[in-house]
Design a protein around this motif. Sequence first.
Motif, mmCIF file in Angstrom:
data_model
loop_
_atom_site.group_PDB
_atom_site.id
_atom_site.type_symbol
_atom_site.label_atom_id
_atom_site.label_comp_id
_atom_site.label_asym_id
_atom_site.label_seq_id
_atom_site.Cartn_x
_atom_site.Cartn_y
_atom_site.Cartn_z
ATOM 1 N N ASP B 365 -4.289 -5.452 4.485
ATOM 2 C CA ASP B 365 -3.903 -5.364 3.076
ATOM 3 C C ASP B 365 -2.609 -4.575 2.985
ATOM 4 O O ASP B 365 -2.398 -3.643 3.759
ATOM 5 C CB ASP B 365 -4.976 -4.625 2.268
ATOM 6 C CG ASP B 365 -6.268 -5.404 2.164
ATOM 7 O OD1 ASP B 365 -6.266 -6.436 1.466
ATOM 8 O OD2 ASP B 365 -7.263 -4.997 2.773
ATOM 9 N N ILE B 367 -0.826 -2.135 0.715
ATOM 10 C CA ILE B 367 -1.112 -1.275 -0.441
ATOM 11 C C ILE B 367 0.141 -1.146 -1.295
ATOM 12 O O ILE B 367 1.218 -0.823 -0.789
ATOM 13 C CB ILE B 367 -1.620 0.102 0.039
ATOM 14 C CG1 ILE B 367 -2.930 -0.078 0.821
ATOM 15 C CG2 ILE B 367 -1.810 1.047 -1.139
ATOM 16 C CD1 ILE B 367 -3.461 1.198 1.452
ATOM 17 N N SER B 371 -3.481 -5.038 -2.191
ATOM 18 C CA SER B 371 -4.752 -4.543 -1.634
ATOM 19 C C SER B 371 -5.890 -4.660 -2.633
ATOM 20 O O SER B 371 -7.047 -4.738 -2.246
ATOM 21 C CB SER B 371 -4.602 -3.095 -1.166
ATOM 22 O OG SER B 371 -4.500 -2.215 -2.253
ATOM 23 N N ILE B 372 -5.566 -4.661 -3.919
ATOM 24 C CA ILE B 372 -6.606 -4.782 -4.942
ATOM 25 C C ILE B 372 -6.653 -6.205 -5.493
ATOM 26 O O ILE B 372 -7.719 -6.765 -5.696
ATOM 27 C CB ILE B 372 -6.359 -3.759 -6.074
ATOM 28 C CG1 ILE B 372 -6.724 -2.351 -5.578
ATOM 29 C CG2 ILE B 372 -7.138 -4.127 -7.323
ATOM 30 C CD1 ILE B 372 -6.401 -1.241 -6.533
ATOM 31 N N HIS B 373 -5.490 -6.805 -5.676
ATOM 32 C CA HIS B 373 -5.471 -8.128 -6.293
ATOM 33 C C HIS B 373 -5.582 -9.278 -5.300
ATOM 34 O O HIS B 373 -5.702 -10.427 -5.703
ATOM 35 C CB HIS B 373 -4.236 -8.275 -7.178
ATOM 36 C CG HIS B 373 -4.400 -7.615 -8.499
ATOM 37 N ND1 HIS B 373 -4.327 -8.283 -9.686
ATOM 38 C CD2 HIS B 373 -4.694 -6.342 -8.816
ATOM 39 C CE1 HIS B 373 -4.553 -7.453 -10.683
ATOM 40 N NE2 HIS B 373 -4.764 -6.253 -10.177
ATOM 41 N N GLY B 374 -5.528 -8.969 -4.012
ATOM 42 C CA GLY B 374 -5.730 -10.003 -3.008
ATOM 43 C C GLY B 374 -4.828 -11.201 -3.223
ATOM 44 O O GLY B 374 -3.634 -11.057 -3.513
ATOM 45 N N VAL B 375 -5.426 -12.389 -3.127
ATOM 46 C CA VAL B 375 -4.634 -13.616 -3.258
ATOM 47 C C VAL B 375 -4.063 -13.806 -4.661
ATOM 48 O O VAL B 375 -3.190 -14.636 -4.875
ATOM 49 C CB VAL B 375 -5.475 -14.855 -2.885
ATOM 50 C CG1 VAL B 375 -5.796 -14.852 -1.404
ATOM 51 C CG2 VAL B 375 -6.763 -14.926 -3.704
ATOM 52 N N LEU B 376 -4.570 -13.016 -5.630
ATOM 53 C CA LEU B 376 -4.059 -13.152 -6.998
ATOM 54 C C LEU B 376 -2.800 -12.335 -7.243
ATOM 55 O O LEU B 376 -2.174 -12.443 -8.289
ATOM 56 C CB LEU B 376 -5.131 -12.704 -7.998
ATOM 57 C CG LEU B 376 -6.418 -13.512 -8.014
ATOM 58 C CD1 LEU B 376 -7.355 -12.981 -9.083
ATOM 59 C CD2 LEU B 376 -6.108 -14.974 -8.276
ATOM 60 N N ALA B 377 -2.439 -11.494 -6.291
ATOM 61 C CA ALA B 377 -1.282 -10.614 -6.492
ATOM 62 C C ALA B 377 -0.015 -11.441 -6.679
ATOM 63 O O ALA B 377 0.178 -12.460 -6.007
ATOM 64 C CB ALA B 377 -1.141 -9.677 -5.306
ATOM 65 N N GLU B 378 0.855 -10.990 -7.586
ATOM 66 C CA GLU B 378 2.121 -11.683 -7.794
ATOM 67 C C GLU B 378 3.216 -11.022 -6.975
ATOM 68 O O GLU B 378 3.147 -9.835 -6.685
ATOM 69 C CB GLU B 378 2.479 -11.648 -9.287
ATOM 70 C CG GLU B 378 1.642 -12.628 -10.075
ATOM 71 C CD GLU B 378 1.909 -12.551 -11.575
ATOM 72 O OE1 GLU B 378 2.908 -11.914 -11.964
ATOM 73 O OE2 GLU B 378 1.103 -13.124 -12.313
ATOM 74 N N ARG B 390 -2.802 -1.415 5.462
ATOM 75 C CA ARG B 390 -4.115 -0.947 5.864
ATOM 76 C C ARG B 390 -4.735 -2.074 6.666
ATOM 77 O O ARG B 390 -4.891 -3.191 6.185
ATOM 78 C CB ARG B 390 -4.949 -0.636 4.628
ATOM 79 C CG ARG B 390 -6.367 -0.135 4.917
ATOM 80 C CD ARG B 390 -7.347 -1.236 4.717
ATOM 81 N NE ARG B 390 -8.720 -0.728 4.600
ATOM 82 C CZ ARG B 390 -9.772 -1.509 4.446
ATOM 83 N NH1 ARG B 390 -9.601 -2.812 4.358
ATOM 84 N NH2 ARG B 390 -10.970 -1.016 4.357
#
Lengths: 114, 456
Positions: B365, B367, B371-378, B390
Amino acid sequence: MALVRKQLRHLVQARSGDKGNTINIAVIAPNAEVYAVLLQEVTVERVKAHFCGMVEGDVKRYEVPGLHAMNFVCRGALGGGGSRTLRIDNLGKCYAANLMRLEIDIDDTVLAGS
Amino acid sequence: MRTIRIGAGQGFYGDSIIPAFETARRGNVDYLCFDSLAELTLAILQKDRQRDPAKGYASDIAGMLRELLPIARATGLKLITNAGGMNPLGALNVAERLARELGLQGLKLAVVTGDDVKLKLSDIAAEGVTLSHMEDGRDIAAVQDRIVFANAYLGAEPIVEALRLGADIVITGRVSDSALFLAPLIYEFGWNAEQDWELLAQGVLMGHLLECSGQVSGGNFSGNWQAVESLESIGFPIAEVREDGEFVVTKTEGTGGLVSAATVKEQLLYEIHDPSSYKTPDVMLDLTGVQLQDVGPNRVQVTGARGAARPDTFKVVMGYADGWLGQAIWGYSWPDAVAKAQAADRIIRKQIEALQLQYEEIRTDYIGLNSIHGVLAEEPAEEPNEIYLRMAVRTTSRDDAAKLGRLVPPLMLSGPPAMGAFLGVMKPRELLGMWSCLVPREIIERGIRVTVQEVV
């Protein structure tokens, strides 16, 4: 009157939590008008598609109209559950925030009232 | 109409204890209830007990009792806690020693045991209970020899019995969170635990709203969170419950946070699946008719919960050993921070392969990026100033898990440029799978014991 595209972050409250490898996301509209739009737009299919790659199991939607709330229950959502997963958000606390990215079409007159 | 006031003392093991002190001193409550056990807390406490058989309870109970026992004696405040965790009798010993030290002779301490069924699993199976996973039907055989704890979620009844026996302090192991809060209502109002489903439903709803402490009084609030004042001195929730089940959620005057219809609504469905049938050991709760009304500053009236007969089974949750987690966290500076972190990831993965480390899963991930939004991260609009990566691995071997972290320090001199913030080699952590199943009520009930003893 015109349709506008809005992210859920501008429209709803939401909170998520875990049980085993399942998470739930409560989504709460500010009023009946916005809730009616959510019922049309924020469907099981859309939520499942939104979380493609994060949620492996099925998604269910429950409704609590009296509180303008709906509850999404997503299975296979934590890579095995809080104490087993390699994910950093191991308790799924941020799933609600992730859902806030979803965009829906909403009438601007409905928006004006909320 | 009679009303009693119940305060939430804690929402999990590790929660702040200060708001409970504030509620005990100024909140005018009759009961303070502490939920110390999240789903995975028993895993932590089980490890404590393995290291030292006297441990295995939530150790912050000592600091909590030292402060609260004298108040309990002075005002008649009663304390109910599941801090007993994997060792309620161990927690009882702590309470007794403290009470004696504080000169509180005559104080009555109760302990509820019988939730821990690990040693009884084969007997339970011999009675024809499958112990199959309640969600997917898997056979227990898959994990049977790896089980590290197995506890039933008990209901309110043993706690009610402890109160009837005159207990000032009640310590339990695993009970359903809401049972801690429901028990005083059954005891005080004489509700019938096998009949008054509507009243019990309101009581369980109250417990559900309070059990996560600050989450109903302004914490983790996705609404207008920036307008919530003074979270540094947040007041934990208090319920004023009437004999007819109607209640108001509020908090101690002068504390921070916020209790409003919006904050209560957000907690209402927390960790609930079907809102029309939330299964608890005490009642089947239907939330679909609940009404919330702001009736004053930081006061929300709650009505409309409906109930149906409680299930004839208890939920048993087991944890089973499921390998080891190894992880490492380190960062890279602008320029090209993302590219540097990705290069580091490639290097480590190649080294893992060359060293033939047996990892079942490797996860990376970034950070600050995903790391929180995974594949949805823009994609970030601008080049980030810094990125941490990480890496985490899953393996059956503790030693192999530890080896991941040792691959990282050499990258400072021999990897991509401008690496910083390596926070040290992290210790491997044992991973636990969770196994939930249903066991007939009467089998579990046979093993429940309520013991009350007076401090001498």
